[in-house]
Design an enzyme around this catalytic site. Sequence first.
Site, PDB file in Angstrom:
ATOM      1  N   HIS A 111      -3.746   6.027   3.295  1.00  0.00           N
ATOM      2  CA  HIS A 111      -4.435   4.823   2.828  1.00  0.00           C
ATOM      3  C   HIS A 111      -3.818   3.555   3.410  1.00  0.00           C
ATOM      4  CE1 HIS A 111      -5.852   1.842  -0.188  1.00  0.00           C
ATOM      5  NE2 HIS A 111      -6.873   2.661  -0.355  1.00  0.00           N
ATOM      6  N   ASP A 143       0.840  -1.191   0.000  1.00  0.00           N
ATOM      7  CA  ASP A 143       0.000   0.000   0.000  1.00  0.00           C
ATOM      8  C   ASP A 143       0.880   1.247   0.000  1.00  0.00           C
ATOM      9  OD1 ASP A 143      -2.328   1.824   0.610  1.00  0.00           O
ATOM     10  OD2 ASP A 143      -3.312  -0.101   0.945  1.00  0.00           O
ATOM     11  N   SER A 167     -10.945  -1.079  -1.270  1.00  0.00           N
ATOM     12  CA  SER A 167      -9.683  -1.011  -0.520  1.00  0.00           C
ATOM     13  C   SER A 167      -9.900  -1.283   0.953  1.00  0.00           C
ATOM     14  CB  SER A 167      -9.057   0.383  -0.665  1.00  0.00           C
ATOM     15  OG  SER A 167      -8.381   0.515  -1.887  1.00  0.00           O
TER      16      SER A 167
END
Length: 767
Positions: free
Chosen positions: A217, A141, A547
Amino acid sequence: MDFKTHLFVSILFLCSVCLHANTLQTYIVQLHPQGVTSSSFATKPSWHLSFLQQTMSSEEDASSRLLYSYHSAMEGFAAQLSESELESLQMLPDVIAIRPDHRLQIHTTYSYKFLGLNTASSDGAWHKSAFGRGTIIGVLDTGVWPEHPSFDDRGMPPVPRKWRGICQEGQNFNSLNCNKKLIGARFFTEGHRVASVSSYSPDAGHEYVSPRDSHGHGTHTSSTAGGASVGTASVFGNAAGVARGMAPGAHIAVYKVCWLNGCYSSDILAAMDVAIRDGVDILSLSLGGFPIPLFDDSIAIGSFRAVEHGISVVCAAGNNGPIQSSVANEAPWIATIGASTLDRRFPGIVQMGNGKYLYGESMYPGNHLMRAGKALELVYVTGENSGSEYCFRGSLPRAIVRGKIVVCDRGVNGRAEKGEVVKEAGGAAMILANTEINLEENSVDVHVLPATLIGFKESVHLKAYINSTRRPTARIVFGGTVIRKSRAPAVAQFSARGPSYSNPSILKPDVIAPGVNIIAAWPQNLGPTGLPEDSRRVNFTIMSGTSMACPHASGIAALIRSAHPKWSPAAIKSAVMTTAEVTDHSGKPIMDGDKPAGVFAIGAGHVNPERAIDPGLIYDIRPEEYVTHLCSLGYTKSEILTITHRNVSCREILQMNRGFNLNYPSISVTFKHGMRSKMIKRRVTNVGSPNSIYSLELMAPKEVKVKVKPRRLIFTDINQSLSYRVRFISRNRTGTAKMSFAQGQLTWVNSKNSLNRVKSPFSVTWK
């Protein structure tokens, strides 16, 4: 290295490569795993480098073009090549495929409770798996914020002896940032670095050249999968509770592959290559794009090698729903995860001047003057500037919007960005209005000003009201957090849909998991919106997407792995799929908008970790069976070699495996013109109690006659395998559009333990 120094170095790098910027492109070069020329070299990197030396001018240093050498996820390398060098390289022996570098994109306090995980249950999934202890989740990520309390290692067991990874030092990151929870961290920047030369901007946001997360994220997804318990978590008082990952006892290893302008397949493949050698048990990838053929898909190729090493690979299905056949990461050895909703709401009700109410949702702190304040004038700016209805930067005239509630259509630019635009233009509040594309999807944000999101139906009423009066007014009433008052789970509007583009014989996505309005860890260098203008700081924020669904499933896979350490990745995926739910918490069918969800939206159903830890039966698959499957689909010898690194003869394989069917937990059948009948074979293994009898329950559509033999499976031992056959007989003689698709479900029910209900959905398509 501080930011100014990093900037100076970046500029020097720009100058040094500017001559090649217009002629060089990054390619991933795949080599034969038993290359005939490899024995002449002492190391694999030197062998890889020799290919560049054969194609480049002798005056240039070939090592300056070599970005990565791959050994575990694939045999080969990534390098920058000119068009003429590419042509020369394709002619060399041992080169089996060359692919251009692709850019991909990145696609909680309550969700564990919603899924039934409970610390107080002595026989629940958390206790049976010791909360995931001993399992290592590798997350690819944007990196991690290591100081976050979700990565505190108090109470964690020692780092597993098999772990061979490192805590890579870099900008604002050193070995002391790792611990018994966050046991490893690396970053991969070569693909991003060379691709970013032509688009370099000094005004781009600050990026840490290290595993440290500058986007949020990766911190969010890592904590969702395996974050430690954090008390009194909330977002400005909303959704208050204890935050925990799905596998709070698992170890986490972070591989930073995503940067400001995306995630490059050369970096992703390099991370998978290293993660395999590091010793991860689960690979979690909340990234992807649109579906592409498996032999062009670096994630599919790298994940096959991971599965060969016993590593489960879990990927996001993508956010391109509800478009048909938009599901990404669709290889059969990957667990492909779609997104669902929770029964948690954040009401932000719009009270219009005509006395009518519109339901909306908002994470804006409710203790604001608008809770009980007077109504404000309402404005929807159209025709003034290009994009004003979307609230683009510079599109809102201050004289028109100042002190008013501004309506912004959703789409094109970011939701939170629209709020910042309204704020900068002097607007007092914002109503974000869904369009026909988003319908009633309700992904909320922690806006920088009072704001709420309304669905498409509500937006039609709102705009009709605005057009009906000379001075429309409204106010927003914030309602805080409300749980268990709405039906859930439901399919997220954005969640990518099947059928699989490259392989319709496999039903994708595999399952759905919570992915809408998920609250998880957040870096301290970012505001909750992630906007550079947002100066607020929080430990947690809210995000939506497949996600967010992916790490839920990755954490559940870690729990199963801890409880059953000898299970294969296929067995773990089978446990998740065959125990998934097709009904919501009210006992009614899971919904997809205003209709019951189909298998191309939910796959096998919604994850249920409490059932998955003890599935009763599993559908296991050996790596060589995937090769046979590819042969049965008509893949060429070179394509299979590219995907699997196995040099096989499909003619011999198919002769030895006549009537082969991949032993997948779900079933997909296609009737082509003139075909009336099709036979499918499956094999189940007893992982429950010995002396178990399973009886068949069948739900078949009227368009298909389904015959299953035998209808009872009698097991005498644990790990015993039995097979059954399913014959599908088409009753749809015309194959008209009205009857082009049907679905059903077969379930094996344990006569002694009704909780062991092993479900397999099936789809039938007429072409």
